[in-house]
Design a protein around this motif. Structure first.
Motif, mmCIF file in Angstrom:
data_model
loop_
_atom_site.group_PDB
_atom_site.id
_atom_site.type_symbol
_atom_site.label_atom_id
_atom_site.label_comp_id
_atom_site.label_asym_id
_atom_site.label_seq_id
_atom_site.Cartn_x
_atom_site.Cartn_y
_atom_site.Cartn_z
ATOM 1 N N ASN A 1 4.173 3.247 4.013
ATOM 2 C CA ASN A 1 3.241 2.163 3.680
ATOM 3 C C ASN A 1 3.551 0.891 4.472
ATOM 4 O O ASN A 1 2.655 0.269 5.018
ATOM 5 C CB ASN A 1 3.304 1.855 2.180
ATOM 6 C CG ASN A 1 2.711 2.990 1.372
ATOM 7 O OD1 ASN A 1 1.850 3.713 1.866
ATOM 8 N ND2 ASN A 1 3.188 3.151 0.146
ATOM 9 N N ASN A 2 4.832 0.537 4.487
ATOM 10 C CA ASN A 2 5.218 -0.664 5.216
ATOM 11 C C ASN A 2 6.462 -0.352 6.044
ATOM 12 O O ASN A 2 7.589 -0.546 5.603
ATOM 13 C CB ASN A 2 5.497 -1.809 4.239
ATOM 14 C CG ASN A 2 5.691 -3.117 4.976
ATOM 15 O OD1 ASN A 2 5.795 -3.146 6.205
ATOM 16 N ND2 ASN A 2 5.749 -4.213 4.234
ATOM 17 N N CYS A 3 6.207 0.133 7.185
ATOM 18 C CA CYS A 3 7.307 0.613 8.021
ATOM 19 C C CYS A 3 8.160 -0.540 8.569
ATOM 20 O O CYS A 3 9.259 -0.322 9.052
ATOM 21 C CB CYS A 3 6.778 1.474 9.164
ATOM 22 S SG CYS A 3 6.177 3.073 8.596
ATOM 23 N N ARG A 4 7.600 -1.749 8.535
ATOM 24 C CA ARG A 4 8.355 -2.886 9.065
ATOM 25 C C ARG A 4 9.661 -3.072 8.278
ATOM 26 O O ARG A 4 10.717 -3.311 8.868
ATOM 27 C CB ARG A 4 7.495 -4.153 8.996
ATOM 28 C CG ARG A 4 8.108 -5.356 9.678
ATOM 29 C CD ARG A 4 7.118 -6.507 9.699
ATOM 30 N NE ARG A 4 6.035 -6.249 10.641
ATOM 31 C CZ ARG A 4 6.087 -6.564 11.935
ATOM 32 N NH1 ARG A 4 7.167 -7.134 12.430
ATOM 33 N NH2 ARG A 4 5.068 -6.312 12.714
ATOM 34 N N VAL A 5 9.562 -2.906 6.952
ATOM 35 C CA VAL A 5 10.740 -3.056 6.103
ATOM 36 C C VAL A 5 11.750 -1.959 6.413
ATOM 37 O O VAL A 5 12.957 -2.204 6.574
ATOM 38 C CB VAL A 5 10.326 -3.003 4.608
ATOM 39 C CG1 VAL A 5 11.538 -3.092 3.696
ATOM 40 C CG2 VAL A 5 9.334 -4.115 4.300
ATOM 41 N N GLN A 16 10.838 2.312 0.082
ATOM 42 C CA GLN A 16 9.708 2.734 0.919
ATOM 43 C C GLN A 16 9.481 4.234 0.765
ATOM 44 O O GLN A 16 10.435 5.020 0.825
ATOM 45 C CB GLN A 16 9.989 2.428 2.394
ATOM 46 C CG GLN A 16 9.992 0.952 2.723
ATOM 47 C CD GLN A 16 8.663 0.305 2.438
ATOM 48 O OE1 GLN A 16 7.631 0.808 2.863
ATOM 49 N NE2 GLN A 16 8.692 -0.796 1.685
ATOM 50 N N ARG A 72 -0.603 -0.697 12.660
ATOM 51 C CA ARG A 72 -0.456 -1.835 11.722
ATOM 52 C C ARG A 72 0.678 -1.580 10.727
ATOM 53 O O ARG A 72 0.500 -1.599 9.516
ATOM 54 C CB ARG A 72 -1.758 -2.080 10.971
ATOM 55 C CG ARG A 72 -2.873 -2.543 11.879
ATOM 56 C CD ARG A 72 -4.113 -2.795 11.093
ATOM 57 N NE ARG A 72 -5.197 -3.214 11.979
ATOM 58 C CZ ARG A 72 -6.428 -3.429 11.560
ATOM 59 N NH1 ARG A 72 -6.731 -3.264 10.300
ATOM 60 N NH2 ARG A 72 -7.349 -3.806 12.416
ATOM 61 N N ASP A 73 1.774 -1.258 11.266
ATOM 62 C CA ASP A 73 3.011 -1.019 10.495
ATOM 63 C C ASP A 73 2.941 0.212 9.605
ATOM 64 O O ASP A 73 3.756 0.377 8.684
ATOM 65 C CB ASP A 73 3.370 -2.251 9.627
ATOM 66 C CG ASP A 73 3.607 -3.484 10.483
ATOM 67 O OD1 ASP A 73 3.719 -3.321 11.721
ATOM 68 O OD2 ASP A 73 3.679 -4.586 9.921
ATOM 69 N N GLN A 74 1.975 1.059 9.821
ATOM 70 C CA GLN A 74 1.870 2.264 8.994
ATOM 71 C C GLN A 74 2.753 3.396 9.526
ATOM 72 O O GLN A 74 2.958 4.397 8.863
ATOM 73 C CB GLN A 74 0.413 2.759 8.961
ATOM 74 C CG GLN A 74 -0.562 1.798 8.309
ATOM 75 C CD GLN A 74 -0.283 1.621 6.828
ATOM 76 O OE1 GLN A 74 -0.400 2.558 6.050
ATOM 77 N NE2 GLN A 74 0.105 0.408 6.430
#
Lengths: 299, 322
Positions: free
Chosen positions: B250-254, B300, B273-275
């Motif tokens: 969902n939020n790969c940036r983290v 995550q 988009r960070d997916q």
């Protein structure tokens, strides 16, 4: 792999040559297959039109000029138009692409991957092409004679002349096939080269009254025809003249029997021998030639 | 890069090879097709891999006697291939080009091929029917080839290679242009033929096809042998290269921030988009071991994870110089 594999598989199989009878079966299969190939495609329709042309011309000539001499018509069509135009064209179309067509259509792989040597492959396909060309030549000659002489007297004489013309045409077209078969292996632009050959050598050189015409096929067929068939027609002033001698530049005034020209048996030998030499050279070329097939990559 | 032949079951020295290339070079004028290639292929299925122009078709054409080597020797079943028509009784080739005699029916084509191989009329008809049955074309055998679908044409080409029951089969890009169903069927057929004891050498540039059929591969590039052996062993050659692993969450940036702390992670690229993110690591085992813990720590949910190195594309990418 779950199957049983011989410990030394390479020695387990001996790729022995085909027995002779199987080679003959292969050759016969290739011959009949090539004949079937010749029956397909648009080439057949074009050739049929060409083959009918001299007969149609003779019908047209007789319809427009009922008094036209059968002998003159026969000479113009059966001994000028057919040998000089139709026969080399037939041979060129059928024999020039013996292997080249398979290569272009990328089907040659299916032939090369059979236990048939390349020289045999070439020779058998040449024979098939020759058969097609000879049959068409004979059909054309026969129809032309039929169109010229139907309804006229001396039909038996006409039939005999037709038979002799057929033999001469068959010999000529077979020789042309051997030559164009070789030419097809020597150049990629065989149709262009063939037409140039027909126009320059068989068209121009053969009609020059010099020794250069000894290199043409048509010169020998003319000699055979001249000796086998009379071409004497009545002249305008009650005399007679030999239309063949005039048209073919035979010097019958000084040499009425053409003793200085090759004898009939020599002409036949030259045509057959020339054809055999061309075939042998072409078979030898095939033996050592790689036939590249365009793969999508290479294309 | 030099050839990296690994100890493998593709060409063990103690078994006499089915196909052997000894220092073979093939030139097309000034263009080189194969460059000093030495390779030994033993029974089983061997995949011949390489990008377009690598020399796969040249190799197969040399092996089937359609070309002669400019240098070196080519042997199949212990015999030279050039000008050796007798050898054609023991080998079959499914060519790459999509060319058939369009005016013939499938049955007619197969019977003709069999007759060209020296069989009598009846024997040839039966052999053709058997070959068509093997490739699953019995129902369509009386249809004109011109009306065949791409998959049916590929099967027909394969059938003509089989019609004389050869010991060795060379298949040049047999799956090219086929739909997934036909592709799957062809793979089944190839594996069945191998199970029947035939040696199969097939080329492809679609790597997962090869991977699905065999693990024995030969890698070619620009006419040279790049590597030869088992896919696993070839992958071992890649150890000096980072492995690429794709994660979808969902939020790969983290998650990526956590991964950046790992010493063996070389790089991280965020996508969609960070997916999703692509991680490059030199220690994939350590990466896989530590990832669940990191996912828990960062809360995550990883919905998808796959390694781009799990297929042969990776082998190409690492071994084929660009």
């Amino acid at each position: 792999m779950t199957s049983s594999i011989p410990e030394n598989p390479a020695s387990a199989v001996a790729a022995t040559p085909l027995p002779r009878c199987n080679v003959l079966q292969s050759a016969w299969a290739l011959y009949t297959f090539t004949l079937r190939q010749h029956r397909h495609g648009k080439r057949w329709l074009i050739m049929a039109g060409l083959v009918l042309l001299p007969a149609l011309l003779s019908i047209l000539a007789r319809a427009t000029d009922p008094g036209v001499s059968g002998r003159v018509l026969e000479f113009d069509l059966a001994f000028m138009f057919i040998p000089q135009g139709l026969l080399p064209l037939l041979a060129l179309v059928y024999a020039s692409g013996i292997l080249h067509d398979e290569q272009e259509q990328q089907t040659i792989t299916y032939l090369l991957l059979r236990p048939v040597s390349r020289p045999l492959l070439y020779v058998v396909k040449l024979l098939a092409a020759m058969t097609a060309a000879v049959v068409l030549a004979l059909v054309s000659t026969t129809l032309t004679y039929a169109a010229i002489y139907t309804g006229q007297i001396h039909l038996a004489d006409a039939a005999m002349r037709c038979l002799q013309a057929c033999l001469i045409d068959g010999l000529a077209v077979a020789t042309y096939c051997c030559f164009f078969g070789l030419l097809g292996l020597l150049t990629r632009r065989v149709l262009v080269a063939g037409i140039i050959y027909i126009a320059l050598v068989e068209g121009l050189l053969a009609n020059l009254p010099f020794a250069i015409r000894l290199i043409t096929v048509i010169y020998y067929t003319r000699l055979i025809a001249y000796r086998a068939l009379p071409f004497v027609v009545p002249g305008a002033f009650g005399n007679t003249h030999n239309i063949a001698a005039d048209a073919w530049h035979f010097h019958i005034s000084g040499d009425p029997t053409l003793a200085h020209d090759p004898h009939t048996w020599m002409c036949v030998t030259v045509l057959l021998g020339g054809g055999a030499l061309c075939t042998a050279a072409a078979a030898l070329l095939c033996r050592n030639r790689e036939f590249y097939v365009k793969t999508p990559d290479k294309a | 890069m030099c050839a990296q032949a690994v100890d493998s079951d593709v060409g063990p020295a103690e078994i006499k090879p089915i196909v052997a290339f000894h220092d073979v070079s093939k030139w097309y004028g000034n263009v080189i097709g194969l460059n000093k290639l030495s390779v030994r292929i033993s029974p089983g299925i061997t995949g011949l891999l390489g990008p377009n122009g690598a020399g796969k078709s040249t190799l197969l054409q040399l092996a089937t006697g359609q070309l002669f080597p400019s240098k070196g020797t080519v042997e199949v079943l212990g015999q030279r291939t050039w000008n050796n028509p007798a050898l054609n009784r023991s080998i079959g080739l499914c060519p790459e080009q999509d060319a058939l005699y369009e005016w013939m029916t499938g049955a007619d084509f197969l019977a003709t091929c069999a007759r060209l191989g020296g069989m009598g009329r009846t024997q040839a008809r039966h052999a053709g029917e058997r070959a068509l049955e093997t490739v699953g074309l019995t129902r369509q055998k009386d249809r004109i080839v011109a009306g065949y679908s791409k998959g049916m044409r590929q099967r027909t080409k394969l059938a003509q290679a089989l019609v004389h029951d050869p010991q060795v089969l060379f298949l040049d890009e047999p799956m090219t242009g086929t739909d997934p169903v036909a592709r799957h069927d062809l793979m089944d057929i190839i594996q069945r033929l191998a199970a029947d004891g035939k040696t199969i050498i097939f080329s492809s540039h679609v790597l997962h096809e090869v991977e699905a059929i065999t693990s024995n591969i030969i890698l070619l590039n620009r006419g040279r042998l790049l590597a030869q052996g088992h896919i696993r062993q070839i992958r071992d050659l890649m150890d000096q290269h980072p492995h690429r692993i794709v994660l979808v969450c969902n939020n790969c940036r983290v998650l990526g921030a956590g991964l950046m702390q790992w010493p063996h992670v070389e790089s991280i690229h965020l996508h969609d988009r960070d997916q999703s993110l692509v991680v490059e690591t030199r220690q994939p085992d350590a990466f896989y071991a530590g990832l669940p813990q990191l996912a828990l720590q960062t809360k995550q949910e990883i919905t998808e994870m796959y390694s781009e190195d799990d297929n042969l594309e990776a082998v190409f990418r690492y071994l084929v110089p660009t």
